[in-house]
Design an enzyme around this catalytic site. Structure first.
Site, PDB file in Angstrom:
ATOM      1  N   SER A 234       0.847  -1.183   0.000  1.00  0.00           N
ATOM      2  CA  SER A 234       0.000   0.000   0.000  1.00  0.00           C
ATOM      3  C   SER A 234       0.895   1.251   0.000  1.00  0.00           C
ATOM      4  O   SER A 234       1.674   1.436  -0.939  1.00  0.00           O
ATOM      5  CB  SER A 234      -0.968  -0.039   1.182  1.00  0.00           C
ATOM      6  N   ASP A 309      -8.597  -5.223  -6.165  1.00  0.00           N
ATOM      7  CA  ASP A 309      -8.226  -4.393  -5.019  1.00  0.00           C
ATOM      8  C   ASP A 309      -9.144  -3.174  -4.970  1.00  0.00           C
ATOM      9  O   ASP A 309      -9.141  -2.342  -5.886  1.00  0.00           O
ATOM     10  CB  ASP A 309      -6.760  -3.958  -5.164  1.00  0.00           C
ATOM     11  N   HIS A 341      -6.820  -6.324  -1.624  1.00  0.00           N
ATOM     12  CA  HIS A 341      -5.619  -5.547  -1.319  1.00  0.00           C
ATOM     13  C   HIS A 341      -4.405  -6.438  -1.059  1.00  0.00           C
ATOM     14  O   HIS A 341      -3.273  -5.987  -1.152  1.00  0.00           O
ATOM     15  CB  HIS A 341      -5.887  -4.642  -0.110  1.00  0.00           C
TER      16      HIS A 341
END
Length: 365
Positions: A234, A309, A341
């Site tokens: 991320s 995602d 994710h």
């Protein structure tokens, strides 16, 4: 006051109220989490509404959180530290009783790991930074892996069990890598001035601080400066790639999970809080974009992303691939078409971890 005006300040000092647990108006106490002992810890405390008196209700050290009973007489407190798995204790708010409700039988010995070592580093401006080292048993200097997050609203280095049971970091240390986690300027837990370093300039000060820590480890003879890798997910995925683009001389191998490639395509509620809008901060967005610097990639880069995602859309990796292709830069891609994710099923997680470990072994050892 009910009209929004300030009556008085109850707390002050070089520490933070990290969250309000409950306001008990009947007894005149506000129950809070604080960093009053250390930025690496979280205390459960209560502050008098009347005069600001502070009482500490948690044991010294570690990470503590709590919920207050409806009658204000009891706290259910969860606690852990680097060396102690979570426990749940029933604590009387008047200090008269403590009763353990749950105590884990998991220990460092039972899972065969060693707690990471907490230590300090110095930023370029002299600011103290906190880091955690997972040390291999072999003699150094070691290849280094930087386990990075780097973004705002998060703190990774704490006196908490969760840091110890980062099993990827533990496994990589057992494989002979020195693994470092560092909370750079811009991250949470150190107050507004510390976090505000990122304001309007994501992708800059974070890389500087992470690079400074790597150099300090090299100066101490702990690592081989020619064998430095980085990984993260991320914001950490974004940081992985940005570190390789801004410091290709330092970061030779990277594994980037679900990276934000350009802030103009991410959640505006998050992004504009720190960066402003693309209209009023065009330079910040341009310099903070991986796409701007894609032609500077020199090392070995593995991109990992889920096809569905919902947080960082796969479009981010697709845009980065397009920029790397246009710049004639090599990369590797591991895609999970049906994952979000990160992989959530056991087989997918195990496959991902094997691929991450093999990538570093192939290009860094």
């Amino acid at each position: 006051a009910s009209d929004g005006s300030e009556l008085r300040t109850l707390t002050q000092g070089e520490w933070m109220i990290d969250g309000v647990i409950e306001v008990d108006e009947d007894s005149g106490w506000i129950y809070v989490n604080s960093t009053r002992g250390s930025a690496l810890e979280r205390r459960v405390e209560r502050v008098s509404i009347h005069d600001g008196e502070i009482e500490t209700l948690s044991e010294p050290g570690g990470l503590h959180g709590a919920s207050l009973s409806r009658d204000g007489k009891w706290l259910a407190m969860m606690s852990s530290s680097l060396t102690a798995a979570p426990t749940i204790t029933l604590v009387a708010t008047d200090g008269s009783e403590r009763r353990i409700l749950y105590e884990s039988d998991i220990s460092l010995d039972s899972i065969e790991v060693t707690a990471p070592e907490l230590r300090t580093f110095s930023a370029g401006d002299g600011t103290t930074l906190y880091g955690a080292l997972y040390r291999p048993e072999s003699e150094g200097p070691h290849p280094l892996l930087l386990a990075v997050y780097g973004g705002p609203h998060a703190q990774t280095v704490l006196d908490a069990w969760g840091l110890t049971v980062d099993l990827r970091a533990q496994y990589l240390a057992q494989e002979g890598y020195l693994v470092l986690k560092l909370d750079n300027r811009g991250m949470a837990g150190r107050g507004l001035a510390f976090e505000a370093h990122l304001h309007r300039q994501m992708g800059t000060i974070e890389v500087d601080d992470q690079s400074a820590a790597v150099q300090q480890l090299a100066d101490e003879g702990l690592i081989d400066i020619e064998r430095v890798g980085v990984y993260g997910w991320s914001y950490g995925g974004y940081m992985t790639v940005m570190s390789m683009l801004r410091r290709p001389d330092l970061f030779k191998v990277g594994v980037s999970g679900a990276p934000v490639s350009d802030w103009d395509g991410y959640d505006t509620g998050y992004t504009e809080r720190y960066m402003g809008t693309p209209q009023n901060n065009a330079e910040g967005y341009r310099e903070g974009s991986l796409l701007t610097h894609a032609d500077k990639l020199e090392g070995q880069l593995l991109l990992i992303h889920g096809g569905v995602d919902e947080n960082v859309h796969f479009r981010h990796t697709a845009r980065l691939i397009t920029a790397l292709t246009a710049a004639d830069r090599d990369y590797d891609l591991l895609m999970f078409p049906e994952e979000r994710h990160m992989p959530r099923d056991q087989a997918g997680l195990e496959y991902q971890e094997r691929r991450v470990a093999r990538y570093f072994d192939r290009h860094l050892k």
